[in-house]
Design a protein around this motif. Structure first.
Motif, PDB file in Angstrom:
ATOM      1  N   GLY A   1     -45.410  -4.511  -9.950  1.00 50.55           N
ATOM      2  CA  GLY A   1     -44.812  -4.780  -9.802  1.00 50.55           C
ATOM      3  C   GLY A   1     -44.818  -6.317  -9.879  1.00 50.55           C
ATOM      4  O   GLY A   1     -45.232  -6.394 -11.680  1.00 50.55           O
ATOM      5  N   ALA A   2     -44.801  -7.367  -9.344  1.00 54.38           N
ATOM      6  CA  ALA A   2     -45.092  -8.668  -9.493  1.00 54.38           C
ATOM      7  C   ALA A   2     -46.713  -8.517  -9.499  1.00 54.38           C
ATOM      8  O   ALA A   2     -47.789  -8.173 -10.022  1.00 54.38           O
ATOM      9  CB  ALA A   2     -44.575  -9.305  -8.678  1.00 54.38           C
TER      10      ALA A   2
ATOM     11  N   ARG B   1     -50.360  -8.748  -7.908  1.00 54.84           N
ATOM     12  CA  ARG B   1     -50.178  -7.897  -6.970  1.00 54.84           C
ATOM     13  C   ARG B   1     -51.723  -7.693  -5.996  1.00 54.84           C
ATOM     14  O   ARG B   1     -50.491  -7.383  -4.266  1.00 54.84           O
ATOM     15  CB  ARG B   1     -49.916  -6.193  -7.379  1.00 54.84           C
ATOM     16  N   LEU B   2     -52.116  -8.249  -5.750  1.00 52.01           N
ATOM     17  CA  LEU B   2     -53.334  -7.280  -4.828  1.00 52.01           C
ATOM     18  C   LEU B   2     -53.948  -8.385  -4.150  1.00 52.01           C
ATOM     19  O   LEU B   2     -54.903  -8.371  -2.941  1.00 52.01           O
ATOM     20  CB  LEU B   2     -54.535  -6.432  -5.029  1.00 52.01           C
TER      21      LEU B   2
END
Lengths: 161, 169
Positions: free
Chosen positions: B58-59, B62-63
């Motif tokens: 994803g982008a 993300r975490l």
């Protein structure tokens, strides 16, 4: 009525299993806590995503893990029932237990309302998307209740009758 | 050893934690310890399951936010754990299960840091993350460690030998 119920519970084979075998209670408690971590972890992390944390993950991806949280919930219920069968009087006359049960019921209602009103929209969100305000309200309620359930569970020992 | 444990037990802070007759004393510290566990182990479990699911790309970052939640939980656990240790030092330090739990917690944190670093290194790379067998293995190890740490933590209540230092003499 309550005394009859307690009398019946304390004369069941489950009561014997829980109270007469040294390692049943500790094993059930260990499972109860593992299941709690699984449930709070998966549901709580999904709630945090709705609130904007870990935004790079699509909510639908995290939602997949909730099935493990549901499994954890059932393990919690089974082990929790074992405790009640073991020492019913320690729970039925315990205010912390009553708070815990009410919070569990409210959490269930919140889950139902979320799936009825908001889930479809939320599960379409892509990585980076912001969740709608109503979904955030559901998430705040869910997290608050999860923390309240843990708190009430921990306070059981200190509110014993 | 006994003198040291006795000195800790008789310190004002230890007595205060142990004997303050309020629900905001020892019971609240125990609750905070459970909350910290739920934040560290819970979020870690969710990330592990996400990885095992395939950890779709994803982008960037993300975490971000989730790892902060884990560290906040670890901080709460550390402080509340220290308070519990101060309250009953002999109970914990004479129990081998306590050392096993500590080792598992440290191992769990190490694995979580390693997983986070690996994900950060792969940020924006895309499908490579989904194919990382190594990362999946770490996720399985992490799940096993947190389960073991939770069990050993729970068993502390059933495996201690003494509650206070004077019982050792």
């Amino acid at each position: 009525m309550m005394r009859d119920l307690i009398h019946w519970l304390t004369h069941t084979p489950v009561n014997t299993l829980v109270m007469d075998y040294r390692w049943t209670w500790p094993t059930a408690e260990s499972l109860h806590f593992c299941a709690l971590a699984l449930m709070v972890g998966t549901v709580g992390t999904f709630d945090l995503r709705l609130l904007g944390l870990g935004k790079g993950i699509a909510p639908a991806t995290l939602h997949y893990s909730i099935r493990f949280g549901v499994a954890g919930f059932f393990v919690s219920v089974v082990t929790g029932l074992m405790f009640i069968f073991g020492q019913p009087d320690q729970y039925f006359y315990n205010n912390a237990f009553k708070v815990k049960v009410v919070c569990l019921a409210l959490l269930g209602l919140n889950v139902c309302a979320f799936y009825a009103l908001e889930a479809r929209q939320v599960l379409k969100l892509s990585p980076g998307d912001d969740a709608p305000l109503r979904a955030k309200v559901f998430a705040v309620i869910s997290l608050t209740l999860l923390v309240a359930i843990m708190c009430a569970g921990r306070m059981l020992t200190f509110y014993r009758p | 050893m006994i003198e040291l444990l006795t000195a800790i037990e008789e310190s004002a802070l230890s007595v205060f934690i142990r004997e303050w007759p309020s629900v905001f004393g020892f019971p609240t510290i125990l609750f905070l310890h459970t909350l910290g566990l739920a934040m560290v182990a819970g979020v870690s479990i969710a990330i592990d399951l996400w990885i095992l699911r395939g950890a779709t790309a994803g982008a960037p970052l993300r975490l971000l936010g989730l790892t902060r939640t884990m560290w906040l939980g670890f901080g709460i656990n550390l402080l509340s754990g220290l308070a519990l240790l101060l309250a009953y030092p002999a109970k914990a330090l004479t129990n081998s299960v306590f050392y096993l739990k500590m080792a598992l917690v440290l191992l769990g944190v190490y694995v979580a840091v390693r997983i986070n670093r690996e994900i950060a290194a792969r940020d924006g790379v895309g499908p490579v993350l989904a194919a990382s067998l190594d990362l999946r293995r770490w996720a399985v190890v992490s799940l096993a460690i947190w389960a073991a740490a939770t069990v050993t933590g729970r068993l502390l209540a059933y495996t201690y030998n003494v509650l206070f230092a004077y019982e050792l003499s």
